[in-house]
Design a protein around this motif. Structure first.
Motif, PDB file in Angstrom:
ATOM      1  N   THR A 140     -24.539  66.383  26.469  1.00 17.02           N
ATOM      2  CA  THR A 140     -25.556  67.512  26.340  1.00 17.02           C
ATOM      3  C   THR A 140     -26.002  67.923  27.408  1.00 17.02           C
ATOM      4  OG1 THR A 140     -25.977  66.846  23.791  1.00 17.02           O
ATOM      5  CG2 THR A 140     -27.640  68.474  24.715  1.00 17.02           C
TER       6      THR A 140
ATOM      7  N   GLY B  45     -16.384  65.487  20.972  1.00 15.94           N
ATOM      8  CA  GLY B  45     -16.158  66.653  20.429  1.00 15.94           C
ATOM      9  C   GLY B  45     -17.796  67.463  20.081  1.00 15.94           C
ATOM     10  N   LEU B  46     -18.699  66.718  19.613  1.00 17.34           N
ATOM     11  CA  LEU B  46     -20.094  66.963  19.666  1.00 17.34           C
ATOM     12  C   LEU B  46     -20.741  67.236  20.946  1.00 17.34           C
ATOM     13  CD1 LEU B  46     -21.368  64.531  16.639  1.00 17.34           C
ATOM     14  CD2 LEU B  46     -20.861  67.036  16.610  1.00 17.34           C
TER      15      LEU B  46
ATOM     16  N   MET C 259     -19.286  68.156  23.733  1.00 17.53           N
ATOM     17  CA  MET C 259     -18.820  69.357  24.495  1.00 17.53           C
ATOM     18  C   MET C 259     -19.564  70.946  23.699  1.00 17.53           C
ATOM     19  SD  MET C 259     -15.006  69.048  25.472  1.00 17.53           S
ATOM     20  CE  MET C 259     -14.283  68.509  23.760  1.00 17.53           C
ATOM     21  N   ILE C 260     -19.638  70.564  22.458  1.00 11.30           N
ATOM     22  CA  ILE C 260     -20.333  71.570  21.568  1.00 11.30           C
ATOM     23  C   ILE C 260     -21.952  71.897  22.099  1.00 11.30           C
ATOM     24  CG2 ILE C 260     -21.273  72.642  19.367  1.00 11.30           C
ATOM     25  CD1 ILE C 260     -18.728  71.384  18.098  1.00 11.30           C
TER      26      ILE C 260
ATOM     27  N   GLY D 155     -14.874  71.511  19.525  1.00 11.81           N
ATOM     28  CA  GLY D 155     -15.754  71.419  20.722  1.00 11.81           C
ATOM     29  C   GLY D 155     -15.042  72.065  21.761  1.00 11.81           C
TER      30      GLY D 155
END
Length: 300
Positions: A105, A176-177, A179-180, A285
């Protein structure tokens, strides 16, 4: 006028400035990825006396606190054979999830000078966070294996398959989370605080500290029970329990004679759902990150 590369240059992999291989960048730019990993490790332990020993100290303190508070004071260890192995096999999952998601993040906003002043494939930053987290995960895994061996655990094909499935689901889902969250955090710094809340809640919304049978007794047969089981972290934690806890000595209860990952009434029987969910989250993501990365320099 933009120069178009010749056929020979294209065959040699020549690319115009600013063009990259998208989500394949971590594979094609392995050298740059290794440099970022070294930078992250060097910066993290700069001026530290213990250095990599913190990879042992932090999870050890976390385990001791949870074991005393839940295992002894709330007496969860009495109803859970080899509770120490059960607890720590879940802790290592949540620790890896939290470190990968948190570092990913902040990977873009934390490397703002590199992102805004020179060209580097942006995908390298969250993926370097993953590699750094795996470096810290290995000592914890070693402690888990040693602890399980003390309780009588012996590796088996089912245990190895469960561990491999758990790692794949966890890494793909978390990246995936990550990259989002990295793409959103470049524009909205509140995202990293929200991610910290997710990591905290995830510890209690997956069977890390308690037996999953306790959840079934309360909400079994409801839609909430199925949603709880379909949580990828629940599936990963149960896969780690299959890998390290269910074979930790003959006293562990509810171990079938021929255990299988396809048992329909156990959460680890839903490994296929966890894998599908993690792949879907990873694809989303990657798309979100790819569409957002060209604005990172302006947003930072």
């Amino acid at each position: 006028m933009r120069r178009i590369p010749s056929a020979a240059e294209q065959a040699e992999g020549w690319r115009a400035p600013g063009q990259d291989a998208g989500w394949l960048n971590p594979v094609r730019e392995r050298f740059l990825l290794s440099l970022l990993v070294r930078k992250e490790l060097r910066v993290r332990y700069r001026g530290s006396a213990l250095g990599m020993l913190w990879s042992y100290v932090k999870p050890a303190v976390q385990f001791i606190v949870f074991y005393i508070a839940l295992g002894l004071f709330l007496e969860l260890s009495k109803g859970t054979p080899a509770y120490a192995v059960y607890l720590f096999s879940g802790i290592v999952v949540i620790n890896l999830f939290g470190e990968v998601l948190g570092n990913a993040t902040r990977s873009i906003s934390g490397n703002a000078p590199l992102v805004s002043k020179i060209y580097l494939p942006s995908e390298l930053f969250p993926w370097s966070s993953l590699v750094v987290a795996l470096v810290h995960f290995l000592p914890q895994l070693l402690v888990l294996v040693v602890g399980a061996l003390i309780f009588g655990w012996l590796p088996s094909p089912t245990a190895l398959v469960a561990f491999a499935l758990g790692m794949v689901i966890l890494v793909v889902f978390t990246m995936g989370l990550g990259m989002i969250a990295a793409a959103l955090n470049a524009a909205f710094r509140d995202v990293e605080n929200f991610v910290d809340l997710i990591v905290m809640v995830a510890t209690w919304l997956s069977p890390v500290l308690y037996r999953i049978s306790m959840v079934e007794e309360v909400i079994g047969g409801t839609i909430w029970w199925w949603l709880y089981q379909l949580n990828p972290l629940t599936i990963v934690v149960e896969l780690f329990h299959v890998a390290f806890w269910r074979y930790a000595g003959p006293v562990v209860e509810r171990v079938p004679e021929d255990p299988t990952l396809m048992s329909p009434y156990e959460p680890f029987g839903l490994w296929w759902a966890g894998l599908l969910t993690s792949v879907l989250v990873f694809v989303v993501g990657a798309i979100v990150f790819e569409r957002s990365k060209r604005r990172f320099a302006q947003e930072l």
